[in-house]
Each structure stands twice: as C-alpha cells, then as structure tokens.
Scaffold this motif. Structure first.
Motif, PDB file in Angstrom:
ATOM      1  N   LYS A  95     -49.782  25.103  -5.779  1.00  0.00           N
ATOM      2  CA  LYS A  95     -50.393  24.231  -6.790  1.00  0.00           C
ATOM      3  C   LYS A  95     -49.397  23.172  -7.266  1.00  0.00           C
ATOM      4  N   VAL A  96     -48.171  23.594  -7.522  1.00  0.00           N
ATOM      5  CA  VAL A  96     -47.130  22.649  -7.954  1.00  0.00           C
ATOM      6  C   VAL A  96     -46.815  21.658  -6.837  1.00  0.00           C
ATOM      7  N   ALA A 127     -44.192  24.713 -12.878  1.00  0.00           N
ATOM      8  CA  ALA A 127     -44.767  23.383 -13.140  1.00  0.00           C
ATOM      9  C   ALA A 127     -44.022  22.675 -14.273  1.00  0.00           C
ATOM     10  N   ASP A 128     -43.711  23.404 -15.341  1.00  0.00           N
ATOM     11  CA  ASP A 128     -42.998  22.796 -16.481  1.00  0.00           C
ATOM     12  C   ASP A 128     -41.612  22.313 -16.079  1.00  0.00           C
ATOM     13  N   LYS A 129     -40.922  23.100 -15.238  1.00  0.00           N
ATOM     14  CA  LYS A 129     -39.585  22.729 -14.807  1.00  0.00           C
ATOM     15  C   LYS A 129     -39.621  21.472 -13.938  1.00  0.00           C
ATOM     16  N   VAL A 130     -40.617  21.375 -13.060  1.00  0.00           N
ATOM     17  CA  VAL A 130     -40.750  20.191 -12.209  1.00  0.00           C
ATOM     18  C   VAL A 130     -41.178  18.988 -13.037  1.00  0.00           C
ATOM     19  N   ALA A 131     -42.095  19.192 -13.963  1.00  0.00           N
ATOM     20  CA  ALA A 131     -42.547  18.098 -14.835  1.00  0.00           C
ATOM     21  C   ALA A 131     -41.391  17.489 -15.614  1.00  0.00           C
ATOM     22  N   ALA A 132     -40.472  18.327 -16.080  1.00  0.00           N
ATOM     23  CA  ALA A 132     -39.317  17.833 -16.837  1.00  0.00           C
ATOM     24  C   ALA A 132     -38.425  16.949 -15.984  1.00  0.00           C
TER      25      ALA A 132
END
Length: 197
Positions: free
Chosen positions: A110-111, A189-194
């Motif tokens: 998904k990511v 997902a949060d780590k990649v978004a950052a």
C-alpha cells in the motif's frame, strides 16, 4: 578440519537467533522512541556534496556509498541500487517462511503504491531459496515493487540486518533515518510521508 568444527556452533547459533526473532516484535520502536536502533549502515553514508562519485542515480544525483551495490531480483533481473539515489527509500528485509513478514506485506504494498514516484520501496528477500521468494511475492500480492533475491545474504550483511521482517528507511541523501520492525507495517506510511513532505 578443526577450524570447521569450531566454526559450526557459531554459524548454528546465528541461524537460531535469526529464526527465533521472527514474530518477536523486537526492534519495533519508532525512530522517535529511545529503543530505536541507529543503523550501522549509516556510518559510511556521506552527503551527496562530500561523497566520492560512485556514479549517478536515475536523476543525475550523486550516489551515496549506501546505494553503491547491485543485486538480482526474484524474477532474475539485474538491479542497480544507484537508481534509488535522490529519493527516500524503504528497504524491507523479509524471509518467505516468516509470518511477521507476511503480516507486513499488505501495508508495505500500500505504501509502495501511494508513494510511487516520490519514494522507493524495495523488498530484500533472504534466508531461503529464490523459488520460495517468488512464491511469497505471488502469494502476498507484493509484485508491484522490486524484490531482491539475497540468497547469499550480501545485502543483509551490507545493512547489518540480523532479523527478518526489518525495515531500513533512508532519506533522499542515503542516510538511515529508521531501522527496526514495524508489526503489520504500522507506522510505515507516516515515516515515508515525513520524508516526502
């Protein structure tokens, strides 16, 4: 002969430690938590400005030493990690028989789909034969991104990975910003978004 006998217990102990780590949840701390382990692979990384030119990435970006390696994918295609330079990169270290890895598959895929073009996601399969790796990719529906067949453990050694179901997340300069287990891929997902803004 005697050297082989002395080496065998060490090899067996390392294999047992690796196998028992699957599903233990150890290393699941986020980079913000005190328990997160800094990657030893980050030590040779240099910023693009001061790194020796190991070649150019897909966008003409200087390649950090971290991404100066090549491998073969599970479908027997050549893979040059230099093409990852210039974008955040998720390296997902998994083994085909690992239930924790299977639990991470859907979120990782998904990511990969959500950040396609902005971040790289690459699976690094090890601890088994290539046929089992191909079956895992097929069974988990994770064929939308590259998976390396690391039967000899060369990429695992490069990043000093000792436990399957681990993630190593690199920023756009190739610096390791996270290393650990994310049960079910939660928090990926949060780590990649950052990193992608």
């Amino acid at each position: 002969m005697r050297a082989r006998i002395l080496l065998l217990p060490a090899v067996l102990a390392a294999a047992l430690l690796t196998m028992t780590a699957c599903g233990s949840g150890d290393g699941s701390a986020s980079a913000d938590d005190a328990g997160a382990s800094p990657s030893k692979a980050s030590s040779p990384v240099q910023s693009p400005a001061d790194s020796h030119d190991s070649g150019s990435g897909s966008q003409g970006v200087k390649v950090p030493e971290t991404l100066n390696f090549s491998a073969t994918t599970v479908d027997d295609k050549p893979f040059d990690a230099k093409t990852l330079a210039g974008k955040p990169t998720v390296l997902w270290f998994w083994a085909p028989w690992c239930p924790t890895c299977k639990g991470q598959a859907a979120e990782t895929a998904k990511v990969a789909a959500a950040y396609e073009g902005r971040a790289n996601v690459v699976g690094v399969a090890g601890l088994d034969k290539n046929s089992a790796m191909r079956d895992f990719v097929s069974d988990t529906g994770t064929g939308s991104f590259a998976h390396l067949s690391d039967e000899n453990g060369e990429v695992w050694k490069r990043f000093e990975i000792t436990q399957q179901s681990s993630y190593v997340i690199l920023d756009q300069t190739g610096k390791t910003v996270y290393e650990g287990v994310l049960p079910g891929g939660k928090g990926l997902a949060d780590k990649v978004a950052a990193l992608t803004g």
